[in-house]
Design a protein around this motif. Structure first.
Motif, PDB file in Angstrom:
ATOM      1  N   LYS A  58      -1.802   1.312 -17.344  1.00 41.22           N
ATOM      2  CA  LYS A  58      -0.361   1.498 -17.177  1.00 41.22           C
ATOM      3  C   LYS A  58       0.205   2.179 -18.414  1.00 41.22           C
ATOM      4  O   LYS A  58      -0.144   1.825 -19.541  1.00 41.22           O
ATOM      5  N   VAL A  59       1.083   3.159 -18.195  1.00 37.54           N
ATOM      6  CA  VAL A  59       1.724   3.861 -19.306  1.00 37.54           C
ATOM      7  C   VAL A  59       2.750   2.927 -19.939  1.00 37.54           C
ATOM      8  O   VAL A  59       3.731   2.547 -19.305  1.00 37.54           O
ATOM      9  N   ARG A  60       2.504   2.556 -21.195  1.00 38.84           N
ATOM     10  CA  ARG A  60       3.447   1.686 -21.901  1.00 38.84           C
ATOM     11  C   ARG A  60       4.444   2.495 -22.721  1.00 38.84           C
ATOM     12  O   ARG A  60       5.563   2.059 -22.948  1.00 38.84           O
ATOM     13  N   GLU A 136       1.947  -4.926 -29.892  1.00 36.39           N
ATOM     14  CA  GLU A 136       2.970  -5.863 -29.432  1.00 36.39           C
ATOM     15  C   GLU A 136       4.367  -5.325 -29.705  1.00 36.39           C
ATOM     16  O   GLU A 136       5.267  -5.412 -28.853  1.00 36.39           O
ATOM     17  N   LEU A 137       4.568  -4.745 -30.898  1.00 38.73           N
ATOM     18  CA  LEU A 137       5.867  -4.144 -31.195  1.00 38.73           C
ATOM     19  C   LEU A 137       6.130  -2.930 -30.316  1.00 38.73           C
ATOM     20  O   LEU A 137       7.262  -2.710 -29.859  1.00 38.73           O
ATOM     21  N   GLY A 138       5.083  -2.127 -30.078  1.00 37.87           N
ATOM     22  CA  GLY A 138       5.259  -0.948 -29.249  1.00 37.87           C
ATOM     23  C   GLY A 138       5.698  -1.295 -27.833  1.00 37.87           C
ATOM     24  O   GLY A 138       6.450  -0.554 -27.200  1.00 37.87           O
ATOM     25  N   ARG A 139       5.226  -2.437 -27.319  1.00 37.33           N
ATOM     26  CA  ARG A 139       5.635  -2.860 -25.968  1.00 37.33           C
ATOM     27  C   ARG A 139       7.132  -3.134 -25.888  1.00 37.33           C
ATOM     28  O   ARG A 139       7.718  -3.095 -24.814  1.00 37.33           O
ATOM     29  N   GLN A 140       7.750  -3.448 -27.039  1.00 37.92           N
ATOM     30  CA  GLN A 140       9.160  -3.814 -27.042  1.00 37.92           C
ATOM     31  C   GLN A 140      10.098  -2.609 -27.116  1.00 37.92           C
ATOM     32  O   GLN A 140      11.314  -2.786 -27.042  1.00 37.92           O
ATOM     33  N   VAL A 141       9.551  -1.389 -27.276  1.00 46.33           N
ATOM     34  CA  VAL A 141      10.421  -0.215 -27.452  1.00 46.33           C
ATOM     35  C   VAL A 141      11.392  -0.017 -26.295  1.00 46.33           C
ATOM     36  O   VAL A 141      12.602   0.149 -26.510  1.00 46.33           O
ATOM     37  N   PRO A 142      10.930  -0.036 -25.006  1.00 41.52           N
ATOM     38  CA  PRO A 142      11.912   0.149 -23.923  1.00 41.52           C
ATOM     39  C   PRO A 142      12.986  -0.927 -23.901  1.00 41.52           C
ATOM     40  O   PRO A 142      14.173  -0.635 -23.744  1.00 41.52           O
ATOM     41  N   THR A 145      15.394  -0.470 -26.795  1.00 40.40           N
ATOM     42  CA  THR A 145      16.277   0.682 -26.563  1.00 40.40           C
ATOM     43  C   THR A 145      17.462   0.283 -25.702  1.00 40.40           C
ATOM     44  O   THR A 145      18.611   0.653 -25.979  1.00 40.40           O
ATOM     45  N   GLU A 146      17.192  -0.498 -24.659  1.00 45.49           N
ATOM     46  CA  GLU A 146      18.285  -0.993 -23.815  1.00 45.49           C
ATOM     47  C   GLU A 146      19.195  -1.948 -24.586  1.00 45.49           C
ATOM     48  O   GLU A 146      20.412  -1.945 -24.416  1.00 45.49           O
ATOM     49  N   ARG A 147      18.590  -2.756 -25.451  1.00 45.45           N
ATOM     50  CA  ARG A 147      19.391  -3.708 -26.218  1.00 45.45           C
ATOM     51  C   ARG A 147      20.343  -2.991 -27.178  1.00 45.45           C
ATOM     52  O   ARG A 147      21.491  -3.387 -27.353  1.00 45.45           O
ATOM     53  N   VAL A 148      19.860  -1.913 -27.803  1.00 44.80           N
ATOM     54  CA  VAL A 148      20.725  -1.139 -28.704  1.00 44.80           C
ATOM     55  C   VAL A 148      21.887  -0.519 -27.931  1.00 44.80           C
ATOM     56  O   VAL A 148      23.038  -0.528 -28.375  1.00 44.80           O
ATOM     57  N   ALA A 149      21.566   0.025 -26.752  1.00 47.77           N
ATOM     58  CA  ALA A 149      22.630   0.620 -25.947  1.00 47.77           C
ATOM     59  C   ALA A 149      23.672  -0.423 -25.551  1.00 47.77           C
ATOM     60  O   ALA A 149      24.882  -0.174 -25.604  1.00 47.77           O
ATOM     61  N   ALA A 234       9.935  -1.204 -34.237  1.00 47.17           N
ATOM     62  CA  ALA A 234       9.037  -1.039 -33.094  1.00 47.17           C
ATOM     63  C   ALA A 234       8.590   0.412 -32.945  1.00 47.17           C
ATOM     64  O   ALA A 234       7.429   0.687 -32.643  1.00 47.17           O
ATOM     65  N   GLU A 235       9.513   1.372 -33.153  1.00 45.80           N
ATOM     66  CA  GLU A 235       9.144   2.785 -33.036  1.00 45.80           C
ATOM     67  C   GLU A 235       8.173   3.189 -34.134  1.00 45.80           C
ATOM     68  O   GLU A 235       7.255   3.989 -33.898  1.00 45.80           O
ATOM     69  N   ARG A 236       8.369   2.650 -35.357  1.00 48.84           N
ATOM     70  CA  ARG A 236       7.411   2.948 -36.428  1.00 48.84           C
ATOM     71  C   ARG A 236       6.031   2.421 -36.059  1.00 48.84           C
ATOM     72  O   ARG A 236       5.019   3.093 -36.273  1.00 48.84           O
ATOM     73  N   ALA A 237       5.999   1.214 -35.511  1.00 49.59           N
ATOM     74  CA  ALA A 237       4.711   0.640 -35.116  1.00 49.59           C
ATOM     75  C   ALA A 237       4.051   1.471 -34.026  1.00 49.59           C
ATOM     76  O   ALA A 237       2.841   1.733 -34.069  1.00 49.59           O
ATOM     77  N   ALA A 238       4.844   1.927 -33.053  1.00 47.93           N
ATOM     78  CA  ALA A 238       4.285   2.738 -31.963  1.00 47.93           C
ATOM     79  C   ALA A 238       3.736   4.064 -32.484  1.00 47.93           C
ATOM     80  O   ALA A 238       2.700   4.548 -32.024  1.00 47.93           O
ATOM     81  N   SER A 239       4.423   4.652 -33.464  1.00 48.23           N
ATOM     82  CA  SER A 239       3.961   5.931 -34.014  1.00 48.23           C
ATOM     83  C   SER A 239       2.669   5.785 -34.815  1.00 48.23           C
ATOM     84  O   SER A 239       1.973   6.770 -35.062  1.00 48.23           O
ATOM     85  N   GLN A 240       2.327   4.545 -35.213  1.00 47.35           N
ATOM     86  CA  GLN A 240       1.119   4.310 -36.003  1.00 47.35           C
ATOM     87  C   GLN A 240      -0.065   3.894 -35.146  1.00 47.35           C
ATOM     88  O   GLN A 240      -1.148   3.624 -35.671  1.00 47.35           O
TER      89      GLN A 240
END
Length: 410
Positions: A58-60, A136-142, A145-149, A234-240
């Motif tokens: 699945k695309v995370r 685990e942090l990368g899974r939280q990005v979507p 993002t909604e929470r910030v909005a 989370a975005e920094r973690a995903a980029s790594q």
């Protein structure tokens, strides 16, 4: 008579030869001005690179969008593949179990190789934990993002409520001051006593509704700051993820090498028997299975094989992918190429590896030098036009696909 016949034959030969020469010259390229450069217009093209899924999952996370410029090795997407992860963990556990059994047999044999193995295993364990935390942090990005909005919307609403409350409070204060100035409509006589003189009116207290509106806005600002900070983390973690996956692979490979060195050291010492050899064989087999499982797991982290322009993104977060499905299409921007069509009688003016100057009519200061990489006829007909491809470097990405350029063949 004979002389007359010979003269007639000579005249016919001259006429026929002149006609054939005229036809030959007409069908050959123009000889005049061949030193002048050949300049043609063309459109810049770029090779397409399709990035496929190396595993089923699945695309995370999709880390790029259409129009982005990416570098080689940059994260494109991250697939969550539970089966591959479970297989890698089981394989690593099998290696550790086999190594523990072998260590138990070799107890009392400390060596430099054993210390090296211990350090390598500790680094491999740390690398695995770092990757798991980043995933685990990368899974939280979507979700973040909604929470910030949502936090931004709440702050905007609180700001509007505060402005309304301040306007209501200002209107109430103005009404109070007006009532105090008129004395409530009743004239009062002064007693002449200084102690009974009217004091200046005190500042009006802050209404409860205004105090509450300010508190809500401050709380909304704090909530937005927290949400933005969590999203950045989370975005920094995903980029790594790509770098961490490489680190896991490298440290696990180093641990395998350390185990191999230790086994070779024991074998060289000539100690131990058939039981130790059997355990060493078990460790090697488990290492081979683990290495294969790690290689498969790395394919869940999809990176760009080469730099270029993201032309099309074919997937989105949450989508199930099968192995081999396309994820994105890139246009490789260095080098790029341009193709022109030459008539059959002009092909002998160019040749492979010939230098070609390229310029952009819309930008006088942009130019490059390339060379002819390929040239071939469009059909087997002798009069068929030829397609000539010129390849040229584009390190600064100045020439984008679809750009009109001028090619001057030197």
């Amino acid at each position: 008579m004979l002389r007359r016949a010979l003269l007639i034959l000579a005249g016919v030969a001259v006429v026929v030869g002149s006609g054939l020469a005229g036809v030959w010259f007409a069908r050959s390229p123009v000889r005049l001005g061949r030193s002048s450069p050949l300049t043609l217009s063309a459109i810049v093209g770029a090779d397409a690179i399709v990035v496929h899924a190396g595993a089923t999952g699945k695309v995370r996370l999709v880390a790029v969008k259409e129009g982005d410029m990416v570098q080689a090795g940059q994260l494109i997407a991250w697939l969550e593949a539970p089966e591959l992860r479970d297989a890698a963990r089981a394989a690593e556990k099998a290696v550790r179990d086999a190594q523990r059994r072998l260590d138990a047999l070799r107890s009392g044999r400390p060596s430099r190789e054993r210390l090296k193995l211990a350090r390598a295993e500790a680094e491999a364990t740390t690398a695995r934990r770092d990757l798991e935390r980043a995933e685990e942090l990368g899974r939280q990005v979507p979700e973040l993002t909604e929470r910030v909005a949502a936090a931004r919307r709440a702050l905007e609403e609180a700001t509007l409520q505060l402005a309304s409350a301040e306007a209501d409070a200002a209107q109430g204060n103005a009404a109070s001051l007006s009532t105090a100035d008129t004395g409530g409509g009743v004239a009062l006589e002064s007693s002449g006593d200084a102690e009974d003189a009217e004091e200046a009116p005190a500042a009006s207290p802050v209404p409860d509704f205004l105090r509450e509106a300010r508190r809500r806005k401050e709380a909304a600002e704090r909530a937005l700051a927290r949400a933005e900070e969590q999203l950045k983390r989370a975005e920094r973690a995903a980029s790594q993820l790509a770098a961490l996956a490489d680190r896991v692979y490298a440290t696990a490979t180093a641990a395998d090498e350390a185990r191999k060195e230790l086994s070779e050291r024991i074998a060289a010492e000539g100690r131990g028997g058939s039981e130790e050899e059997r355990l060493r064989r078990e460790v090697r087999e488990a290492q081979a299975v683990a290495a294969q499982a790690r290689a498969r797991l790395r394919e869940a982290v999809v990176v760009a094989a080469a730099g270029g322009l993201v032309e099309h993104v074919a997937v989105s977060a949450g989508q199930e992918l099968a192995e081999g499905e396309a994820i994105v299409t890139l246009r490789q921007l260095n080098p790029v190429w341009a193709e022109v069509t030459l008539a059959a009688n002009a092909v002998n003016r160019v040749h492979r590896k010939q230098k070609v100057a390229l310029s952009m009519p819309s930008s006088a200061g942009i130019a490059a030098v390339g060379e002819i990489a390929a040239m071939e006829p469009r059909s087997t007909d002798r009069e068929s036009p030829w397609t000539v491809r010129v390849v040229f470097p584009n390190p600064k990405n100045q020439f984008l696909p679809g750009t009109e350029v001028q090619l001057t063949f030197r």
